[in-house]
Enzyme design. Sequence first.
Site, PDB file in Angstrom:
ATOM      1  N   LYS A  21       1.829  -1.577  -3.405  1.00 42.73           N
ATOM      2  CA  LYS A  21       0.484  -1.778  -2.839  1.00 42.73           C
ATOM      3  C   LYS A  21       0.302  -0.946  -1.565  1.00 42.73           C
ATOM      4  O   LYS A  21       1.264  -0.375  -1.050  1.00 42.73           O
ATOM      5  CB  LYS A  21       0.251  -3.257  -2.568  1.00 42.73           C
ATOM      6  CG  LYS A  21       0.571  -4.178  -3.734  1.00 42.73           C
ATOM      7  CD  LYS A  21      -0.351  -4.023  -4.948  1.00 42.73           C
ATOM      8  CE  LYS A  21       0.152  -4.920  -6.070  1.00 42.73           C
ATOM      9  NZ  LYS A  21      -0.755  -5.183  -7.144  1.00 42.73           N
TER      10      LYS A  21
HETATM   11  C1  LIG Z   1      -0.430  -6.616  -7.955  1.00 42.56           C
HETATM   12  C2  LIG Z   1      -1.561  -7.436  -8.373  1.00 42.56           C
HETATM   13  C3  LIG Z   1      -1.489  -8.843  -8.410  1.00 42.56           C
HETATM   14  C4  LIG Z   1      -0.197  -9.590  -8.277  1.00 42.56           C
HETATM   15  O1  LIG Z   1       0.440  -9.472  -7.071  1.00 42.56           O
HETATM   16  P1  LIG Z   1       2.011  -9.804  -6.991  1.00 42.56           P
HETATM   17  O2  LIG Z   1       2.266  -9.794  -5.529  1.00 42.56           O
HETATM   18  O3  LIG Z   1       2.735  -8.725  -7.719  1.00 42.56           O
HETATM   19  O4  LIG Z   1       2.222 -11.143  -7.591  1.00 42.56           O
HETATM   20  C5  LIG Z   1      -2.626  -9.553  -8.689  1.00 42.56           C
HETATM   21  N1  LIG Z   1      -3.796  -8.937  -8.952  1.00 42.56           N
HETATM   22  C6  LIG Z   1      -3.892  -7.607  -8.969  1.00 42.56           C
HETATM   23  C7  LIG Z   1      -5.216  -7.000  -9.265  1.00 42.56           C
HETATM   24  C8  LIG Z   1      -2.780  -6.806  -8.703  1.00 42.56           C
HETATM   25  O5  LIG Z   1      -2.882  -5.475  -8.741  1.00 42.56           O
END
Ligand SMILES: *Cc1c(COP(=O)(O)O)cnc(C)c1O
Length: 370
Positions: free
Chosen positions: A181
């Site tokens: 992210k």
């Molecule tokens: C990455 C992501 C998540 C989940 O996040 P995690 O920290 O990996 O559990 C949820 N929604 C979207 C749109 C994502 O890209």
Amino acid sequence: MIPVNIPNITEDDITAVSETLRGGWISGDAPIVSEFEKAFAAAHGQSFGVAVPNGSLAIDFIFRVLDIGPDDEIILPAFAIISCLSEVLRLGATPVFVDSDTVTWNMDVTKVEAAVTEKTKAILAVHTYGLPVDMDSLLAIAKKYEILVIEDAAESHGLQYKDRPCGSMGFASTFSFYANKNITTGEGGMILSSNEKFVSSLRYYRNLAFKPPRRFVHDDIGWNLRFSGLQAALGLSQLQRLDESIRRRREIARAYREALAGIPGLSLAPEEGEFGKNDYWVVGISLDKDCFPPAVEIAERILSAGVQTRPFFYPLHLQPVFKKSSVFLEYHLSVAEWLGDYGLYLPNGLGMSDEQLSEAAQIVAGVFTS
Ligand SMILES: *Cc1c(COP(=O)(O)O)cnc(C)c1O
């Protein structure tokens, strides 16, 4: 092999985490956790932040605390990660899937109002792959029918919708700090909201429903969803260079756009959408089925040439886990289904070097033109 994600951990990040380690206050009660929550909320135009172990749990936790149950329906895009759906199902509520837009890959907001029923409790507005979803349309529908909008902004740290930050517009919003992210703490997540009462509930239930005057005497059953001081130190350090990270994502996307320009049947998401600039959380490609084989096949070819890519999300209504129970058979969502078969994204980690980028761009272009 060039991996699809290389995170960027700087010397400043390492110093920040080391200092927190040396200071010794590393649990979820460390002051640096609330410091990170405040700074992150302020950067995204909401009053309060509640840090949690990951972005999936952030969504789960909101639905739990909102008391979503078997009589409720939640509207969400079919083209999304399973995290958007899991808790809706665990709680016995009904998901109502909406198809996507062919160009932005976001939920097609023109189809949302028809999906509203008397049972609708919330719309999960997911900002997908770097472009914001049309929040004003969703907020107008929500106001008309008195339902909540929850933003899944896991891919949208620092992204703007018109002149507002993504994550600032819903009743609550969620973020992820997974390694790919815009800001990472390894694993991690955050809920933002300006509703003080809701935020107090989240904080209470996050901390095992501990309550004065006696810590181990409980009126409610909660969870331990605390976020550690070490994660907060890393997050706070990463937050300082969020603008720089987004600039880098755009620079990476530009290199791929140039390398892949003019290839018939291949499209990238636009640099600028109707509601804001793309921050290219990922550099996604969608393929015309008349010109190319499915994305998994292309991904294999690119991998043999030395570059790891990733096929897009797979539509939620078609997940094999639902085959046995024959639920969701009524859905035919052609755009989400096409994206699930004909979309993939390219390496764009914030830690990737310029050399890796030009090599990856060349290799990918080579596969598409051979
Ligand atoms: C990455 C992501 C998540 C989940 O996040 P995690 O920290 O990996 O559990 C949820 N929604 C979207 C749109 C994502 O890209």
